[in-house]
Design a protein around this motif. Structure first.
Motif, PDB file in Angstrom:
ATOM      1  N   PHE A   1       0.829  -1.202   0.000  1.00 17.19           N
ATOM      2  CA  PHE A   1       0.000   0.000   0.000  1.00 17.19           C
ATOM      3  C   PHE A   1       0.866   1.255   0.000  1.00 17.19           C
ATOM      4  CE2 PHE A   1      -2.307  -3.300   2.434  1.00 17.19           C
ATOM      5  CZ  PHE A   1      -3.324  -3.535   1.512  1.00 17.19           C
ATOM      6  N   SER A   2       0.402   2.280  -0.689  1.00 20.60           N
ATOM      7  CA  SER A   2       1.062   3.572  -0.639  1.00 20.60           C
ATOM      8  C   SER A   2       1.135   4.032   0.815  1.00 20.60           C
ATOM      9  CB  SER A   2       0.267   4.591  -1.468  1.00 20.60           C
ATOM     10  OG  SER A   2       0.743   5.901  -1.217  1.00 20.60           O
ATOM     11  N   GLN A   3       2.244   4.709   1.160  1.00 19.67           N
ATOM     12  CA  GLN A   3       2.407   5.167   2.539  1.00 19.67           C
ATOM     13  C   GLN A   3       1.466   6.322   2.867  1.00 19.67           C
ATOM     14  OE1 GLN A   3       3.758   3.237   4.397  1.00 19.67           O
ATOM     15  NE2 GLN A   3       5.717   2.413   3.720  1.00 19.67           N
ATOM     16  N   ARG A   4       0.677   6.770   1.916  1.00 22.26           N
ATOM     17  CA  ARG A   4      -0.364   7.763   2.223  1.00 22.26           C
ATOM     18  C   ARG A   4      -1.486   7.107   3.022  1.00 22.26           C
ATOM     19  NH1 ARG A   4      -2.022   9.864  -3.445  1.00 22.26           N
ATOM     20  NH2 ARG A   4       0.102   9.204  -3.896  1.00 22.26           N
ATOM     21  N   TYR A   5      -1.494   5.753   3.051  1.00 26.97           N
ATOM     22  CA  TYR A   5      -2.448   5.006   3.871  1.00 26.97           C
ATOM     23  C   TYR A   5      -1.654   4.308   4.975  1.00 26.97           C
ATOM     24  CZ  TYR A   5      -4.352   5.386  -0.866  1.00 26.97           C
ATOM     25  OH  TYR A   5      -4.715   5.836  -2.111  1.00 26.97           O
ATOM     26  N   PRO A   6      -1.236   5.051   6.009  1.00 27.30           N
ATOM     27  CA  PRO A   6      -0.281   4.510   6.980  1.00 27.30           C
ATOM     28  C   PRO A   6      -0.829   3.384   7.848  1.00 27.30           C
ATOM     29  CG  PRO A   6      -1.112   6.624   7.720  1.00 27.30           C
ATOM     30  CD  PRO A   6      -1.612   6.436   6.324  1.00 27.30           C
ATOM     31  N   LYS A   7      -2.150   3.335   8.022  1.00 24.20           N
ATOM     32  CA  LYS A   7      -2.712   2.319   8.913  1.00 24.20           C
ATOM     33  C   LYS A   7      -3.462   1.254   8.136  1.00 24.20           C
ATOM     34  CE  LYS A   7      -3.077   5.786  12.549  1.00 24.20           C
ATOM     35  NZ  LYS A   7      -3.999   6.593  13.362  1.00 24.20           N
ATOM     36  N   ILE A   8      -4.555   1.648   7.493  1.00 20.18           N
ATOM     37  CA  ILE A   8      -5.301   0.696   6.675  1.00 20.18           C
ATOM     38  C   ILE A   8      -5.621   1.345   5.332  1.00 20.18           C
ATOM     39  CG2 ILE A   8      -6.322  -0.572   8.596  1.00 20.18           C
ATOM     40  CD1 ILE A   8      -8.900   1.011   8.117  1.00 20.18           C
ATOM     41  N   PRO A   9      -5.704   0.554   4.275  1.00 18.43           N
ATOM     42  CA  PRO A   9      -6.072   1.110   2.970  1.00 18.43           C
ATOM     43  C   PRO A   9      -7.570   1.408   2.936  1.00 18.43           C
ATOM     44  CG  PRO A   9      -5.930  -1.259   2.834  1.00 18.43           C
ATOM     45  CD  PRO A   9      -5.475  -0.888   4.220  1.00 18.43           C
ATOM     46  N   VAL A  10      -7.988   2.045   1.881  1.00 18.61           N
ATOM     47  CA  VAL A  10      -9.408   2.334   1.699  1.00 18.61           C
ATOM     48  C   VAL A  10     -10.139   1.036   1.359  1.00 18.61           C
ATOM     49  CG1 VAL A  10     -11.112   3.584   0.329  1.00 18.61           C
ATOM     50  CG2 VAL A  10      -8.932   4.680   0.942  1.00 18.61           C
ATOM     51  N   ILE A  11     -11.131   0.698   2.168  1.00 13.83           N
ATOM     52  CA  ILE A  11     -11.938  -0.501   1.940  1.00 13.83           C
ATOM     53  C   ILE A  11     -13.275  -0.050   1.358  1.00 13.83           C
ATOM     54  CG2 ILE A  11     -13.059  -2.487   3.020  1.00 13.83           C
ATOM     55  CD1 ILE A  11     -10.902  -2.378   5.183  1.00 13.83           C
ATOM     56  N   ASP A  12     -13.637  -0.588   0.196  1.00 14.46           N
ATOM     57  CA  ASP A  12     -14.869  -0.130  -0.448  1.00 14.46           C
ATOM     58  C   ASP A  12     -15.683  -1.301  -0.978  1.00 14.46           C
ATOM     59  OD1 ASP A  12     -13.626  -0.958  -2.787  1.00 14.46           O
ATOM     60  OD2 ASP A  12     -12.934   1.050  -3.312  1.00 14.46           O
ATOM     61  N   GLU A  13     -16.668  -0.986  -1.806  1.00  9.28           N
ATOM     62  CA  GLU A  13     -17.614  -1.995  -2.289  1.00  9.28           C
ATOM     63  C   GLU A  13     -16.996  -2.984  -3.268  1.00  9.28           C
ATOM     64  OE1 GLU A  13     -17.513   1.364  -5.128  1.00  9.28           O
ATOM     65  OE2 GLU A  13     -17.710   1.191  -2.946  1.00  9.28           O
ATOM     66  N   THR A  14     -15.783  -2.714  -3.743  1.00  9.88           N
ATOM     67  CA  THR A  14     -15.152  -3.658  -4.668  1.00  9.88           C
ATOM     68  C   THR A  14     -14.631  -4.898  -3.943  1.00  9.88           C
ATOM     69  OG1 THR A  14     -12.963  -2.596  -4.491  1.00  9.88           O
ATOM     70  CG2 THR A  14     -14.464  -1.770  -6.201  1.00  9.88           C
ATOM     71  N   PHE A  15     -14.475  -4.825  -2.629  1.00  7.24           N
ATOM     72  CA  PHE A  15     -14.008  -5.984  -1.866  1.00  7.24           C
ATOM     73  C   PHE A  15     -15.047  -7.103  -1.948  1.00  7.24           C
ATOM     74  CE2 PHE A  15     -10.390  -4.863   1.143  1.00  7.24           C
ATOM     75  CZ  PHE A  15      -9.938  -3.817   0.358  1.00  7.24           C
ATOM     76  N   THR A  16     -14.564  -8.336  -2.057  1.00 11.04           N
ATOM     77  CA  THR A  16     -15.436  -9.502  -2.048  1.00 11.04           C
ATOM     78  C   THR A  16     -15.269 -10.234  -0.717  1.00 11.04           C
ATOM     79  OG1 THR A  16     -13.848 -11.153  -2.851  1.00 11.04           O
ATOM     80  CG2 THR A  16     -14.895  -9.724  -4.514  1.00 11.04           C
ATOM     81  N   PRO A  17     -16.111 -11.233  -0.432  1.00 10.12           N
ATOM     82  CA  PRO A  17     -15.944 -12.013   0.800  1.00 10.12           C
ATOM     83  C   PRO A  17     -14.634 -12.783   0.865  1.00 10.12           C
ATOM     84  CG  PRO A  17     -18.164 -12.284  -0.066  1.00 10.12           C
ATOM     85  CD  PRO A  17     -17.383 -11.560  -1.122  1.00 10.12           C
ATOM     86  N   SER A  18     -13.919 -12.852  -0.255  1.00  8.12           N
ATOM     87  CA  SER A  18     -12.629 -13.557  -0.285  1.00  8.12           C
ATOM     88  C   SER A  18     -11.438 -12.615  -0.164  1.00  8.12           C
ATOM     89  CB  SER A  18     -12.503 -14.361  -1.589  1.00  8.12           C
ATOM     90  OG  SER A  18     -13.516 -15.328  -1.689  1.00  8.12           O
ATOM     91  N   THR A  19     -11.692 -11.303  -0.081  1.00 10.92           N
ATOM     92  CA  THR A  19     -10.614 -10.318  -0.066  1.00 10.92           C
ATOM     93  C   THR A  19     -10.082 -10.088   1.348  1.00 10.92           C
ATOM     94  OG1 THR A  19     -11.652  -9.182  -1.934  1.00 10.92           O
ATOM     95  CG2 THR A  19      -9.946  -7.982  -0.736  1.00 10.92           C
ATOM     96  N   CYS A  20      -8.777 -10.050   1.460  1.00  9.55           N
ATOM     97  CA  CYS A  20      -8.119  -9.791   2.741  1.00  9.55           C
ATOM     98  C   CYS A  20      -7.141  -8.623   2.561  1.00  9.55           C
ATOM     99  CB  CYS A  20      -7.329 -11.003   3.224  1.00  9.55           C
ATOM    100  SG  CYS A  20      -8.166 -12.579   3.012  1.00  9.55           S
ATOM    101  N   ILE A  21      -6.813  -7.943   3.648  1.00  8.59           N
ATOM    102  CA  ILE A  21      -5.780  -6.917   3.611  1.00  8.59           C
ATOM    103  C   ILE A  21      -4.654  -7.315   4.559  1.00  8.59           C
ATOM    104  CG2 ILE A  21      -7.207  -4.989   2.863  1.00  8.59           C
ATOM    105  CD1 ILE A  21      -7.554  -4.201   5.772  1.00  8.59           C
ATOM    106  N   ALA A  22      -3.428  -7.089   4.132  1.00 10.29           N
ATOM    107  CA  ALA A  22      -2.272  -7.512   4.904  1.00 10.29           C
ATOM    108  C   ALA A  22      -1.765  -6.391   5.804  1.00 10.29           C
ATOM    109  CB  ALA A  22      -1.157  -7.964   3.970  1.00 10.29           C
ATOM    110  N   PHE A  23      -1.247  -6.785   6.957  1.00  9.36           N
ATOM    111  CA  PHE A  23      -0.593  -5.881   7.897  1.00  9.36           C
ATOM    112  C   PHE A  23       0.808  -6.406   8.167  1.00  9.36           C
ATOM    113  CE2 PHE A  23      -5.105  -5.547   8.866  1.00  9.36           C
ATOM    114  CZ  PHE A  23      -5.283  -4.177   8.944  1.00  9.36           C
ATOM    115  N   ASP A  24       1.701  -5.523   8.546  1.00  9.68           N
ATOM    116  CA  ASP A  24       3.033  -5.964   8.941  1.00  9.68           C
ATOM    117  C   ASP A  24       2.931  -6.981  10.072  1.00  9.68           C
ATOM    118  OD1 ASP A  24       3.826  -4.003   7.164  1.00  9.68           O
ATOM    119  OD2 ASP A  24       5.495  -3.342   8.413  1.00  9.68           O
ATOM    120  N   LEU A  25       3.673  -8.078   9.907  1.00 14.51           N
ATOM    121  CA  LEU A  25       3.753  -9.181  10.860  1.00 14.51           C
ATOM    122  C   LEU A  25       2.456  -9.991  10.966  1.00 14.51           C
ATOM    123  CD1 LEU A  25       5.959  -7.612  13.685  1.00 14.51           C
ATOM    124  CD2 LEU A  25       6.659  -9.000  11.725  1.00 14.51           C
ATOM    125  N   MET A  26       1.515  -9.754  10.059  1.00 16.44           N
ATOM    126  CA  MET A  26       0.349 -10.624   9.989  1.00 16.44           C
ATOM    127  C   MET A  26       0.818 -12.020   9.582  1.00 16.44           C
ATOM    128  SD  MET A  26      -3.124 -10.294   7.677  1.00 16.44           S
ATOM    129  CE  MET A  26      -2.564 -11.119   6.184  1.00 16.44           C
TER     130      MET A  26
END
Length: 317
Positions: A260-285
């Motif tokens: 993710f761009s560092q303009r999203y320092p904590k979490i990226p923008v989550i919107d309606e394009t996400f599906t039930p199979s979509t995940c977002i990664a975090f450091d040390l996840m």
């Protein structure tokens, strides 16, 4: 539902010591307070591990994740695969090579873009470290575990034997669309039937989606939110919606977004394009293959808690 695919049989029969994936860094360009640079460590327990990209601070993140087991993890690291020559994907290699060389004299197999050979050659003039370098271009044809015929400068490569030791049936590098020459994605297939695909940095790429078909784990860069199409096209990165669509196109069981761009320092923008199979990664996840099924339900809750903790910390400061 769109983007929801049948649970692979390999998940039902996988042991808890088959595969564990840890994200060492999920940011892009430069490290930030909350996100380190690209690195994905695939841990096969007593068989060793393979590292996909090695951004700055990779070793420090491995120390944070594994603590007193760090030396064991590093000495049993069999292969490092580097997607392209941009520094945020390989700047952690020198320290990793140096620290590993103090633990074992077994050469580390490094698969990377041809420009990386010059970088490693210059480093080896400062400090000798045992390694074997393989141009990603030589792995565009599928490299099978235990196979023969992959020669590096006239000698038989150790890569097929390393894959065999790790329980990986094959490795393939796939050329992708980014802003420098020789950029690749990676597809790993486990002997137990799982398939992990990692995009590296790229615009949506048909060749990668086809190579990643029916992936169990589909890891794709999602540098920019959907409103920043012009910037994504100029810098040859993917939008969140494009990364999700690529996972759907590959019929991937789980799509994990990262870089993710560092303009999203904590979490990226989550919107309606996400599906039930979509995940977002975090450091040390970290997730185990056995628990992959539940990842999409866990990550959003973790994201909310993560955001709340950081807001509280900022208020305290």
């Amino acid at each position: 539902d769109k983007g929801v695919f049948k649970k692979p049989e390999c998940l039902s029969r996988a042991s808890e010591r088959e595969l564990e994936v840890t994200f060492l860094g999920t940011g892009s360009a430069i490290p930030s307070k909350y996100r380190n640079l690209s690195g994905i460590y695939c841990h096969m327990f007593e068989r060793g591990g393979i590292l996909l990209d090695s951004g700055e601070g990779a070793c420090s993140q491995l120390v944070r994740r594994y603590g007193p087991k760090f030396d064991e993890i590093l000495s049993n690291l069999k292969v490092v695969w580097i997607s392209h020559i941009h520094a945020d994907h390989h700047s952690g290699l020198p320290s990793l090579l140096r620290m590993r060389s103090r633990l074992t004299r077994e050469p580390l197999v490094i698969v990377g873009p041809r420009q990386l050979r010059r970088v490693l050659s210059m480093y080896s003039k400062i400090e000798h470290v045992p390694m074997e370098f393989i141009d990603c271009n030589q792995t565009r044809d599928i490299v099978k575990a235990g196979g023969e015929g992959l020669e590096i400068r006239g000698a038989e490569s150790q890569l097929p034997a390393r894959l065999e030791a790790l329980g990986i049936a094959s490795l393939q590098s796939v050329e992708v669309h980014h802003s420098c020459y020789n950029c690749y994605g990676c597809v790993l297939v486990g002997k137990q039937g799982w398939k992990l695909a990692y995009s590296g940095d790229t615009r949506p790429c048909k060749a990668f989606v086809e190579a990643a078909a029916n992936a169990t784990i589909f890891i794709h860069e999602a540098t920019f939110e959907n409103e920043l199409r012009a910037e994504a096209e100029a810098k040859k990165h993917s939008l969140t919606a494009e990364a999700v669509a690529s996972g759907i196109g590959a019929k991937a069981y789980r799509t994990i977004l990262t870089h993710f761009s560092q303009r999203y320092p904590k979490i990226p923008v989550i919107d309606e394009t996400f599906t039930p199979s979509t995940c977002i990664a975090f450091d040390l996840m970290t997730f185990n293959l056995r628990n992959l099924e539940h990842l999409p339900t866990v990550v959003p809750d973790v994201a909310v808690r993560f955001e709340g903790r950081q807001d509280a910390a900022a208020a305290a400061e």
